[in-house]
Design a protein around this motif. Structure first.
Motif, PDB file in Angstrom:
ATOM      1  N   UNK A 265       0.865  -1.177   0.000  1.00  0.00           N
ATOM      2  CA  UNK A 265       0.000   0.000   0.000  1.00  0.00           C
ATOM      3  C   UNK A 265       0.906   1.232   0.000  1.00  0.00           C
ATOM      4  N   UNK A 266       0.935   1.879  -1.160  1.00  0.00           N
ATOM      5  CA  UNK A 266       1.747   3.073  -1.390  1.00  0.00           C
ATOM      6  C   UNK A 266       0.984   4.257  -0.824  1.00  0.00           C
ATOM      7  N   UNK A 267       1.128   4.467   0.470  1.00  0.00           N
ATOM      8  CA  UNK A 267       0.269   5.453   1.135  1.00  0.00           C
ATOM      9  C   UNK A 267       0.964   6.768   1.482  1.00  0.00           C
ATOM     10  N   UNK A 268       2.221   6.715   1.883  1.00  0.00           N
ATOM     11  CA  UNK A 268       2.865   7.911   2.450  1.00  0.00           C
ATOM     12  C   UNK A 268       2.751   9.099   1.497  1.00  0.00           C
ATOM     13  N   UNK A 269       2.388  10.233   2.060  1.00  0.00           N
ATOM     14  CA  UNK A 269       2.268  11.434   1.234  1.00  0.00           C
ATOM     15  C   UNK A 269       2.186  12.651   2.124  1.00  0.00           C
ATOM     16  N   UNK A 270       2.440  13.812   1.537  1.00  0.00           N
ATOM     17  CA  UNK A 270       2.387  15.041   2.316  1.00  0.00           C
ATOM     18  C   UNK A 270       1.960  16.208   1.437  1.00  0.00           C
ATOM     19  N   UNK A 271       1.619  17.307   2.104  1.00  0.00           N
ATOM     20  CA  UNK A 271       1.306  18.560   1.418  1.00  0.00           C
ATOM     21  C   UNK A 271       2.301  19.617   1.857  1.00  0.00           C
ATOM     22  N   UNK A 272       2.619  20.548   0.961  1.00  0.00           N
ATOM     23  CA  UNK A 272       3.383  21.732   1.315  1.00  0.00           C
ATOM     24  C   UNK A 272       2.850  22.841   0.417  1.00  0.00           C
ATOM     25  N   UNK A 273       1.835  23.538   0.937  1.00  0.00           N
ATOM     26  CA  UNK A 273       0.985  24.369   0.092  1.00  0.00           C
ATOM     27  C   UNK A 273       1.519  25.792  -0.043  1.00  0.00           C
TER      28      UNK A 273
END
Ligand code: BGC
Length: 269
Positions: A92-100
């Motif tokens: 499960x390729x889940x890791x993610x982040x935002x930098x808005x």
């Protein structure tokens, strides 16, 4: 143990599994009978708590630190996972982040960070998983497929999102990475699909739901009238990882309460 559970006997690796959607997914896979590698980058204590919860549900679990945007850390993580559990059946390729930021104020570092975790990280982990799936092939007593990859995308793989150019670009990339891998790997009995969550109550979007005003405004975008819970994504992931979805390959499954239905058109147009 695990008899009758849809993922009994399978080994899963979930990236970014110490919080938010990844945590719920790891726990749901464990409850469904899979042994789970709980990947994290920061926050070992939280990863160990997730692993403990999986063990209490009757499956095995191993917390492994790795920054998924770093090639050598990804290959080390897969080596440890395979040493410990013998193989990997589900990624499960889940890791993610935002930098808005507004695009004219977005630094190259912000752009690169989001693309390297959200998109390149999914490529690096998928590549390692596929190597293992191809090496092992189908084991009929375990699953009809040689392996399954579930990519965590977003409704923003199709809804443009002002102020989030790096994030939307990364998720649009995830969609065609997923579909291309699904097409390329189907002959090897490897299934690749995405889940595209809408607004889910997690730390990544706290500002969108933590006050009454923010939640009311968010709900105008969700026809079904509630925010999503991480468990909504956990259940969908179990289905996509199991043989119940054996004929499903290359889809984007929108789990979004209807956010992708152009809700503003319910009142106009
Ligand atoms: C984002 C959240 C957002 C949701 C719906 C997700 O992909 O990470 O911040 O609330 O999309 O817009």
């Amino acid at each position: 143990m695990g008899q009758g559970k849809p993922l009994a006997g399978q080994k899963a690796l979930v990236t970014g599994a110490n919080s938010g959607i990844g945590k719920a997914v790891a726990i749901a896979l464990g409850e469904a009978g899979a042994d789970v590698v709980v990947n994290y980058r920061d926050g070992e204590d939280k990863a160990v708590e997730v692993a403990d919860q999986i063990v209490r549900s009757g499956s095995r679990a191993l917390a492994v630190r790795a920054d998924i945007s770093v090639e050598s850390e990804v290959s080390d993580m897969f080596r440890r996972a395979i040493e410990h559990f013998g193989t990997v059946d589900i990624l499960v390729n889940n890791a993610g982040l935002q930098s808005d930021a507004p695009v004219d104020q977005m630094s190259l570092a912000q752009w690169n960070k989001v693309i390297s975790v959200n998109l390149t990280g999914q490529f690096l982990c998928a590549r390692e998983a596929v190597r293992e799936f191809k090496r092992r092939g189908v084991v009929p007593s375990v699953s009809r497929a040689a392996g399954k990859i579930v990519c965590m995308s977003s409704v923003h793989d199709r809804i443009p999102w002002a102020g989030h150019a790096n994030y939307a670009a990364s998720k649009g990339g995830v969609m065609l990475l997923m579909k291309t891998l699904a097409q390329e790997l189907a002959p090897f009995k490897i299934r690749v699909n995405s889940i595209s969550p809408g607004a889910i109550r997690t730390p990544i979007n706290t500002s969108a739901w933590s006050t009454q005003e923010a939640l009311a405004s968010l709900l105008t975008l969700i026809p079904y009238g509630r925010i999503g819970e991480p468990e909504d994504i956990g259940k969908a992931t179990v289905w996509l990882a199991s043989d119940d979805s054996d004929y499903v390959n290359g889809i984007s499954l929108y789990v979004d309460g209807g956010m992708t239905l152009y809700p503003e058109f319910a009142r106009g147009g």
